[in-house]
Scaffold this motif. Structure first.
Motif, mmCIF file in Angstrom:
data_model
loop_
_atom_site.group_PDB
_atom_site.id
_atom_site.type_symbol
_atom_site.label_atom_id
_atom_site.label_comp_id
_atom_site.label_asym_id
_atom_site.label_seq_id
_atom_site.Cartn_x
_atom_site.Cartn_y
_atom_site.Cartn_z
ATOM 1 N N GLU A 75 0.833 -1.202 0.000
ATOM 2 C CA GLU A 75 0.000 0.000 0.000
ATOM 3 C C GLU A 75 0.871 1.257 0.000
ATOM 4 O OE1 GLU A 75 -3.429 0.055 -0.079
ATOM 5 O OE2 GLU A 75 -3.272 -2.108 -0.397
ATOM 6 N N ALA A 76 2.185 1.088 0.171
ATOM 7 C CA ALA A 76 3.105 2.222 0.291
ATOM 8 C C ALA A 76 3.127 3.045 -0.993
ATOM 9 C CB ALA A 76 4.505 1.716 0.616
ATOM 10 N N LEU A 77 3.000 4.358 -0.829
ATOM 11 C CA LEU A 77 3.065 5.258 -1.965
ATOM 12 C C LEU A 77 3.505 6.632 -1.478
ATOM 13 C CD1 LEU A 77 2.486 6.083 -4.944
ATOM 14 C CD2 LEU A 77 0.149 6.585 -4.208
ATOM 15 N N VAL A 78 4.503 7.182 -2.123
ATOM 16 C CA VAL A 78 4.863 8.581 -1.935
ATOM 17 C C VAL A 78 4.487 9.254 -3.246
ATOM 18 C CG1 VAL A 78 6.715 10.239 -1.534
ATOM 19 C CG2 VAL A 78 6.721 8.048 -0.327
ATOM 20 N N THR A 79 3.471 10.091 -3.207
ATOM 21 C CA THR A 79 2.963 10.732 -4.408
ATOM 22 C C THR A 79 3.946 11.790 -4.903
ATOM 23 O OG1 THR A 79 0.704 10.369 -3.634
ATOM 24 C CG2 THR A 79 1.005 11.991 -5.385
ATOM 25 N N LEU A 80 4.362 11.639 -6.159
ATOM 26 C CA LEU A 80 5.257 12.583 -6.803
ATOM 27 C C LEU A 80 4.749 12.812 -8.221
ATOM 28 C CD1 LEU A 80 8.627 10.973 -5.643
ATOM 29 C CD2 LEU A 80 7.582 13.058 -4.736
ATOM 30 N N ALA A 81 4.811 14.044 -8.689
ATOM 31 C CA ALA A 81 4.269 14.380 -9.998
ATOM 32 C C ALA A 81 5.083 13.797 -11.144
ATOM 33 C CB ALA A 81 4.179 15.904 -10.148
ATOM 34 N N ASP A 82 6.401 13.667 -10.980
ATOM 35 C CA ASP A 82 7.239 13.232 -12.093
ATOM 36 C C ASP A 82 8.463 12.466 -11.591
ATOM 37 O OD1 ASP A 82 8.192 12.905 -14.665
ATOM 38 O OD2 ASP A 82 8.937 14.955 -14.856
ATOM 39 N N ALA A 83 8.233 11.395 -10.840
ATOM 40 C CA ALA A 83 9.341 10.577 -10.325
ATOM 41 C C ALA A 83 10.025 9.891 -11.494
ATOM 42 C CB ALA A 83 8.817 9.558 -9.328
ATOM 43 N N ARG A 84 11.347 10.018 -11.555
ATOM 44 C CA ARG A 84 12.085 9.447 -12.671
ATOM 45 C C ARG A 84 13.002 8.319 -12.224
ATOM 46 N NH1 ARG A 84 13.203 15.257 -15.659
ATOM 47 N NH2 ARG A 84 11.014 15.654 -16.112
ATOM 48 N N LYS A 85 14.114 8.616 -11.590
ATOM 49 C CA LYS A 85 15.053 7.585 -11.148
ATOM 50 C C LYS A 85 15.075 7.525 -9.625
ATOM 51 C CE LYS A 85 16.630 6.340 -15.176
ATOM 52 N NZ LYS A 85 17.907 5.990 -15.690
ATOM 53 N N ILE A 86 15.552 6.403 -9.098
ATOM 54 C CA ILE A 86 15.608 6.213 -7.650
ATOM 55 C C ILE A 86 16.919 5.555 -7.273
ATOM 56 C CG2 ILE A 86 14.340 4.045 -7.855
ATOM 57 C CD1 ILE A 86 13.253 4.700 -4.994
ATOM 58 N N TYR A 87 17.427 5.939 -6.098
ATOM 59 C CA TYR A 87 18.661 5.363 -5.585
ATOM 60 C C TYR A 87 18.500 5.152 -4.080
ATOM 61 C CZ TYR A 87 23.660 4.380 -5.637
ATOM 62 O OH TYR A 87 24.884 3.761 -5.570
ATOM 63 N N PRO A 88 18.215 3.927 -3.635
ATOM 64 C CA PRO A 88 18.102 3.671 -2.190
ATOM 65 C C PRO A 88 19.480 3.502 -1.546
ATOM 66 C CG PRO A 88 17.571 1.680 -3.421
ATOM 67 C CD PRO A 88 17.865 2.758 -4.431
ATOM 68 N N VAL A 89 19.643 4.097 -0.375
ATOM 69 C CA VAL A 89 20.874 3.975 0.400
ATOM 70 C C VAL A 89 20.471 3.776 1.855
ATOM 71 C CG1 VAL A 89 23.020 5.086 1.140
ATOM 72 C CG2 VAL A 89 22.115 5.531 -1.164
ATOM 73 N N ARG A 90 20.612 2.561 2.318
ATOM 74 C CA ARG A 90 20.289 2.214 3.693
ATOM 75 C C ARG A 90 18.841 2.571 4.024
ATOM 76 N NH1 ARG A 90 25.927 3.272 6.958
ATOM 77 N NH2 ARG A 90 27.127 1.808 5.721
ATOM 78 N N THR A 91 18.601 3.602 4.832
ATOM 79 C CA THR A 91 17.227 3.897 5.254
ATOM 80 C C THR A 91 16.626 5.103 4.525
ATOM 81 O OG1 THR A 91 17.957 5.255 7.112
ATOM 82 C CG2 THR A 91 17.609 2.905 7.545
ATOM 83 N N TYR A 92 17.298 5.565 3.477
ATOM 84 C CA TYR A 92 16.765 6.679 2.679
ATOM 85 C C TYR A 92 16.798 6.319 1.212
ATOM 86 C CZ TYR A 92 17.027 9.437 6.895
ATOM 87 O OH TYR A 92 16.836 9.876 8.169
ATOM 88 N N ALA A 93 15.827 6.842 0.471
ATOM 89 C CA ALA A 93 15.824 6.713 -0.979
ATOM 90 C C ALA A 93 15.884 8.119 -1.547
ATOM 91 C CB ALA A 93 14.566 5.998 -1.464
ATOM 92 N N TYR A 94 16.664 8.259 -2.608
ATOM 93 C CA TYR A 94 16.833 9.544 -3.278
ATOM 94 C C TYR A 94 16.180 9.420 -4.649
ATOM 95 C CZ TYR A 94 19.989 10.112 0.575
ATOM 96 O OH TYR A 94 20.491 10.182 1.852
ATOM 97 N N VAL A 95 15.213 10.319 -4.922
ATOM 98 C CA VAL A 95 14.428 10.230 -6.143
ATOM 99 C C VAL A 95 14.661 11.480 -6.989
ATOM 100 C CG1 VAL A 95 12.107 9.986 -7.121
ATOM 101 C CG2 VAL A 95 12.655 8.895 -4.928
#
Length: 177
Positions: free
Chosen positions: A52-72
């Motif tokens: 059910e997890a969702l972080v609403t973003l208008a134009d999410a392109r790439k993602i890079y998870p690092v430990r407990t954070y994700a950079y979008v």
């Protein structure tokens, strides 16, 4: 067929409208889609489960998870930082645009050096940006497994053409040393 380990296993199809990029960390697949950042539990790769997890973003392109954070890389929303400590309940931490200097993020790569963490951002017509995510000066609690990022734009390079992608260099996590 789980009875025959030599027979290839076929994974289910995952409906992710407008999927743009994915990254896997441990037992979760993070995907940028038309809806934003979505999380898929791939503990059983033959039966992935969209959470059910969702972080609403208008134009999410790439993602890079690092430990407990994700950079979008999130287009005009800049570099979006998401707390993924609990992947099934991600939490938006910050939309970082460096006061409007980051205008059109296409891609993000993260790397560390000593006690600092950096995000390299392909920022379309604005070129290549370097963001220091943490350092001993910006984050007094920089020791530990995953301190909260304190982003600061520290450098940029104008490119001849729009910066839309980055390649990954040395990916290393100090925890493996």
């Amino acid at each position: 067929n789980l009875d025959n380990p030599m027979q290839p296993q076929v994974a289910s199809t995952i409906p992710l409208p407008g999927a743009r990029a994915t990254a896997i960390q441990f037992r979760y697949l993070f995907a940028t889609t038309d809806a934003g950042l979505q999380v898929i539990d791939v503990t059983d790769p033959t039966a992935p489960r969209i959470t059910e997890a969702l972080v609403t973003l208008a134009d999410a392109r790439k993602i890079y998870p690092v430990r407990t954070y994700a950079y979008v890389a999130a287009g005009r929303e800049g570099l979006v930082i998401v707390d993924i400590e609990n992947p099934e309940a991600p939490r938006l931490v910050q939309r970082f645009t460096a006061d409007g200097q980051i205008k059109d993020t296409w891609d993000v790569q993260v790397g560390g050096a000593y006690a600092s963490l950096f995000a390299y951002v392909a920022d379309g017509n604005a070129g290549l940006k370097v963001i220091q995510l943490m350092s001993p000066d910006s984050q007094p609690n920089f020791y530990g497994f995953s301190p909260e990022p304190k982003p600061e734009l520290i450098a940029w390079y104008p490119t001849e053409r729009p910066a839309m992608a980055l390649s990954e260099g040395l990916h290393r996590d100090r925890a493996v040393d």
